[in-house]
Design a protein around this motif. Structure first.
Motif, PDB file in Angstrom:
ATOM      1  N   ALA A  74       9.744  -0.854   0.387  1.00 47.07           N
ATOM      2  CA  ALA A  74       9.515  -1.625  -0.829  1.00 47.07           C
ATOM      3  C   ALA A  74      10.716  -2.499  -1.187  1.00 47.07           C
ATOM      4  O   ALA A  74      10.562  -3.655  -1.619  1.00 47.07           O
ATOM      5  N   LYS A  75      11.903  -1.956  -1.014  1.00 46.88           N
ATOM      6  CA  LYS A  75      13.113  -2.727  -1.343  1.00 46.88           C
ATOM      7  C   LYS A  75      13.242  -3.931  -0.405  1.00 46.88           C
ATOM      8  O   LYS A  75      13.640  -5.022  -0.841  1.00 46.88           O
ATOM      9  N   TYR A  77      10.780  -5.601   0.975  1.00 45.47           N
ATOM     10  CA  TYR A  77       9.814  -6.602   0.518  1.00 45.47           C
ATOM     11  C   TYR A  77      10.309  -7.273  -0.761  1.00 45.47           C
ATOM     12  O   TYR A  77      10.185  -8.486  -0.947  1.00 45.47           O
ATOM     13  N   HIS A  78      10.864  -6.478  -1.673  1.00 44.91           N
ATOM     14  CA  HIS A  78      11.343  -7.038  -2.935  1.00 44.91           C
ATOM     15  C   HIS A  78      12.500  -8.007  -2.700  1.00 44.91           C
ATOM     16  O   HIS A  78      12.541  -9.118  -3.251  1.00 44.91           O
ATOM     17  N   ILE A 111       5.866  -2.957  -3.759  1.00 45.77           N
ATOM     18  CA  ILE A 111       6.928  -3.111  -4.756  1.00 45.77           C
ATOM     19  C   ILE A 111       6.518  -2.438  -6.060  1.00 45.77           C
ATOM     20  O   ILE A 111       7.308  -1.699  -6.679  1.00 45.77           O
ATOM     21  N   TRP A 115       8.314   0.642  -8.038  1.00 39.73           N
ATOM     22  CA  TRP A 115       8.756   0.443  -9.414  1.00 39.73           C
ATOM     23  C   TRP A 115       8.222   1.556 -10.318  1.00 39.73           C
ATOM     24  O   TRP A 115       8.907   2.010 -11.234  1.00 39.73           O
ATOM     25  N   LEU A 122      13.453   1.209  -7.066  1.00 34.73           N
ATOM     26  CA  LEU A 122      13.161   0.132  -8.003  1.00 34.73           C
ATOM     27  C   LEU A 122      12.596   0.655  -9.320  1.00 34.73           C
ATOM     28  O   LEU A 122      12.194  -0.130 -10.187  1.00 34.73           O
ATOM     29  N   VAL A 128      12.614  -6.052 -11.952  1.00 36.77           N
ATOM     30  CA  VAL A 128      11.582  -5.910 -10.912  1.00 36.77           C
ATOM     31  C   VAL A 128      10.206  -6.095 -11.526  1.00 36.77           C
ATOM     32  O   VAL A 128       9.342  -6.778 -10.963  1.00 36.77           O
TER      33      VAL A 128
END
Length: 780
Positions: A74-75, A77-78, A111, A115, A122, A128
């Motif tokens: 996820a990080k 992609y973010h 993401i 979150w 995240l 975010v």
């Protein structure tokens, strides 16, 4: 595509505030003038759906490890996402009809998941959240997915694929959006999936099977987000096709061969002629399990009889085709070629759905479902269910993904539920031309085809090497090779030499979408839980090669007979005994009559072969066998170039052991006869000669006599063998039981009304009309 789990931000920041989230959502719905009158169960449904994405915050070492891997993906992609006027990711360009839209929402979902997950990298970060909102707005205002978007390309993308990912995202961040924002982002969902009963781009198409179940879920959840009771009710009603009088109910059982959905013998078909318990059936089951979960305790709760019917599907349709937590290849259709959906990936999805069903069940149903899930989790040592090293692989999903799947499973296992034991089973699924043979040590299934069931499915640029998977492929599942088919098998195996098939050496035929054959004869007979016979009247896709093929299943192995092998093409004709994936740099001694076999060798007049850690092979005639050990390299992109499924171009190399019978060029009425003995030792292989005798191997009848005098026979026409004669095509078993002599008969053609069987001058008329290949028994 990615499979990730989500977690509610309120839970992350305030510690288990599901009730507060529910109150907040209800208040938002009630306080917005543009909202529909609020259905009393709406907030509960959204909270339940959020739980399916985010889990229950049950701590464990496995959850911590899975979260660390989710953080990583996820990080990434973010950090690579740009929220502005251009594309969110450089490698996913914006544009109408983009092949990349689904991937955009999948990445954004990852993401949002992180979150909202307690402890995520995240988690709860307001910056975010702002970027998630910005990305949603960009995708909407750029008409990447809005009510102004036109369907270009695959209808599924607009009507099911994107809506599901979008609902996952919205369920996670719903408390941070106004009702007007929710309503706006759901406008395209209402456009493209407004009626769960019908195809939007072609309203004359009534949705069936997994597609209907997915659209039902979309209707229920989006309706709940909008506070629209009528939309929720319509979604619930679509599961059993209330509007259509039940004709397209996803849980109803069809008493016919062909047609999407479940069938009375436990079969499941999608696309009318493709056996799909190993994909679409699981997607359907997951959607139904989700609907049961989110509506539980609300005014929209599914009726008890519908819930019970869903519970019963697991043992009847799915469990027979699971080995060590993985789905058998014979029921996976074109998804054999999908890198992100191996046999274990889809096995994890089934386990996740069954765990969720067990949460809502009670009594014996709960024990049955929990026992099966525990069995699969315990046995899957190749790709452990509770360990997710890569959230894009081996993730229990598509809804029950990652962390929730782990948490729900551990909650179940903590009850000390007893894992279901393996029980010997032989089942024939005539309505999907499939069978399964289960022993305590190994299992087997066949990939075959007929005028009813397709040889293979190759659509959307998938399964590009699937030419022969339905031509008599014998799939063996062994305890020391649980990852055999998952371990880069399909991109590296020689697709023209699949075990059990008789093929030509020339170019493969042109790929078709769902090609049927011109032969009705495909099916078999069940004698008991440990014995059965199966037959195939084979013709190649181009029509030049024909053969009569039989498989006789016993506790110790499978006797394979072929006769009438005739070809006019001039190519070399081969029957493959074995083509075993030994793994990367794999080893394993191959013996032939006690002598070590090297890399490539022609074996003449051998009686038995043995492959270390696999089993034995007995040659029952004077066949010329070629033994070849070779390394083969391929990529997943070679076999799947689908827009949203395409594999990587990373090369994989695996070592294979081939054993191939050579029939030469233009054979006429050639034969083969051999036995495959999974897990057998050298001594057991040699001693197996006493287990059976071949009684006939002709184009009319193929038969074996077992050690206890039981006769298993496949008749391709009227004929006789030993003391049995039949009036036409039939599979027959004759032997003693505890109550005397018994006759078992089936009609593999599914065309006849009666099969007349004469045993010791006494004739029995066995009705077979509308039995769809099911075994009929007669006491004699």
């Amino acid at each position: 595509m990615p499979g990730f789990g989500n977690f509610d931000r309120r839970t992350a920041l305030r510690g288990g505030a599901a009730a507060a989230a529910s109150v907040a959502l209800t208040s938002a719905l009630a306080g917005t003038s543009s909202a529909q009158p609020v259905a009393s169960g709406s907030s509960s449904i959204v909270t339940g759906y959020r739980e399916l994405q985010t889990g229950i915050n049950r701590p464990s070492a496995e959850r911590t490890a899975a979260l660390a891997n989710l953080d990583r993906v996820a990080k990434a992609y973010h950090d690579s996402m740009t929220v502005g006027d251009g594309p969110l990711w450089k490698d996913l360009p914006l544009g109408p009809g983009s092949d990349f839209t689904t991937s955009m929402y999948a990445r954004l979902r990852a993401i949002a998941v992180n979150w909202g997950t307690p402890g995520g990298a995240l988690a709860g970060d307001p910056a975010v959240l702002a970027r998630i909102k910005g990305a949603l707005e960009l995708l909407y205002t750029s008409d990447q997915y809005s009510e102004k978007t036109a369907e270009i390309g695959n209808w599924y993308t607009y009507e099911i694929g994107i809506p599901l990912y979008l609902l996952h995202i919205l369920a996670t961040v719903a408390d941070e959006l106004t009702q007007d924002e929710l309503a706006k982002y759901l406008k395209p969902v209402l456009k493209f999936s407004g009626d769960p009963n019908r195809r939007t781009n072609n309203p004359s198409v009534v949705e069936t099977g997994a597609n209907r179940a997915d659209k039902s879920t979309i209707s229920i959840v989006s309706g709940a987000m909008l506070g629209d009771a009528e939309r929720i009710k319509r979604g619930v009603g679509a599961l059993t096709d209330v509007e259509g009088g039940g004709a397209a109910s996803v849980i109803a059982k069809l008493h016919r061969s062909g047609g999407d959905g479940f069938h009375t013998d436990g079969s499941f078909l999608q696309h009318d002629s493709v056996p799909y318990p190993g994909h679409y059936g699981i997607i359907l089951l997951t959607a139904v399990a989700s609907a049961i979960h989110v509506t539980k305790g609300t005014e929209f709760e599914l009726p008890a009889d519908v819930r019970d019917a869903a519970y019963a599907l697991v043992a009847d349709t799915f469990a027979p085709f699971v080995y060590a937590g993985a789905l058998m290849e014979s029921v996976r259709g074109r998804f054999l070629s999908r890198q992100g959906e191996s046999a274990h990936d889809i096995g994890h999805q089934l386990t996740g759905a069954v765990v969720l069903l067990a949460r809502s069940a009670s009594g014996k149903r709960k024990e049955e479902l929990g026992g099966l899930a525990a069995k699969w989790i315990t046995e899957d040592t190749f790709a452990p269910y509770l360990k997710i090293p890569d959230p894009e692989r081996f993730a229990p999903g598509p809804d029950l993904v990652g962390i929730p799947g782990i948490e729900f499973a551990q909650e179940l296992l903590a009850t000390k539920v007893r894992a279901t034991p393996t029980v010997a089973t032989h089942r024939v699924f005539g309505q999907q031309d499939r069978m399964v043979h289960i022993t305590e040590g190994w299992s087997a299934s066949l990939g075959v085809a007929s005028t009813r069931i397709a040889r293979y499915e190759s659509i959307n640029s998938m399964n590009l090497h699937g030419w022969y998977v339905g031509d008599g492929s014998l799939y063996l599942f062994l305890p020391k090779a649980k990852g055999h088919f998952t371990d880069a098998y399909w991109p590296t195996v020689d697709p023209q030499l699949l075990p059990g098939t008789t093929t030509k050496s020339g170019p493969a035929p042109k790929l078709e979408s769902v090609p049927l054959t011109g032969k009705d004869h495909c099916g078999g007979v069940r004698w008991d839980a440990r014995h059965g016979a199966h037959a195939l009247d084979f013709v190649s896709q181009d029509g030049t090669l024909t053969a009569k093929k039989s498989w006789f299943f016993t506790p110790s192995g499978v006797v394979c007979l072929g006769a009438g092998i005739t070809d006019t093409s001039g190519e070399r004709i081969r029957t493959t005994i074995e083509n075993r994936n030994l793994g990367e740099n794999g080893t394993g001694v191959l013996l032939a009559d006690g002598h070590l076999v090297g890399g490539s060798e022609s074996l003449r007049r051998k009686r038995w072969l043995h492959l270390e850690r696999v089993g034995g092979y007995v040659l029952l005639d004077d066949a010329e066998v070629t033994a070849l050990r070779e390394d083969r390299t391929g990529t997943w992109r070679d076999i799947d170039k689908g827009a949203n499924t395409k594999g990587t171009t990373v090369p994989y190399t695996r070592r294979y052991q081939k054993l191939v019978i050579e029939h030469g060029e233009k054979p006429s009425n050639a034969t083969y006869a051999y036995a495959v003995l999974p897990t057998a030792s050298v001594v057991q292989t040699i001693a197996s000669a006493w287990s059976w005798r071949v009684r006939s191997n002709t184009a009319t009848v193929q038969a074996v006599r077992l050690w206890d005098a039981t006769l298993l026979a496949n008749f391709f026409a009227a004929g006789s063998v030993d003391e049995v004669s039949v009036s036409g095509p039939a599979s027959v078993a004759l032997g003693r039981t505890g109550n005397g002599w018994q006759l078992a008969v089936s009609d593999p053609t599914q065309r006849q009304e009666v099969v007349r069987v004469t045993v010791r001058r006494k004739t029995f008329e066995v009705p077979v009309k509308d039995t769809f290949g099911a075994t009929q028994t007669v006491r004699i």
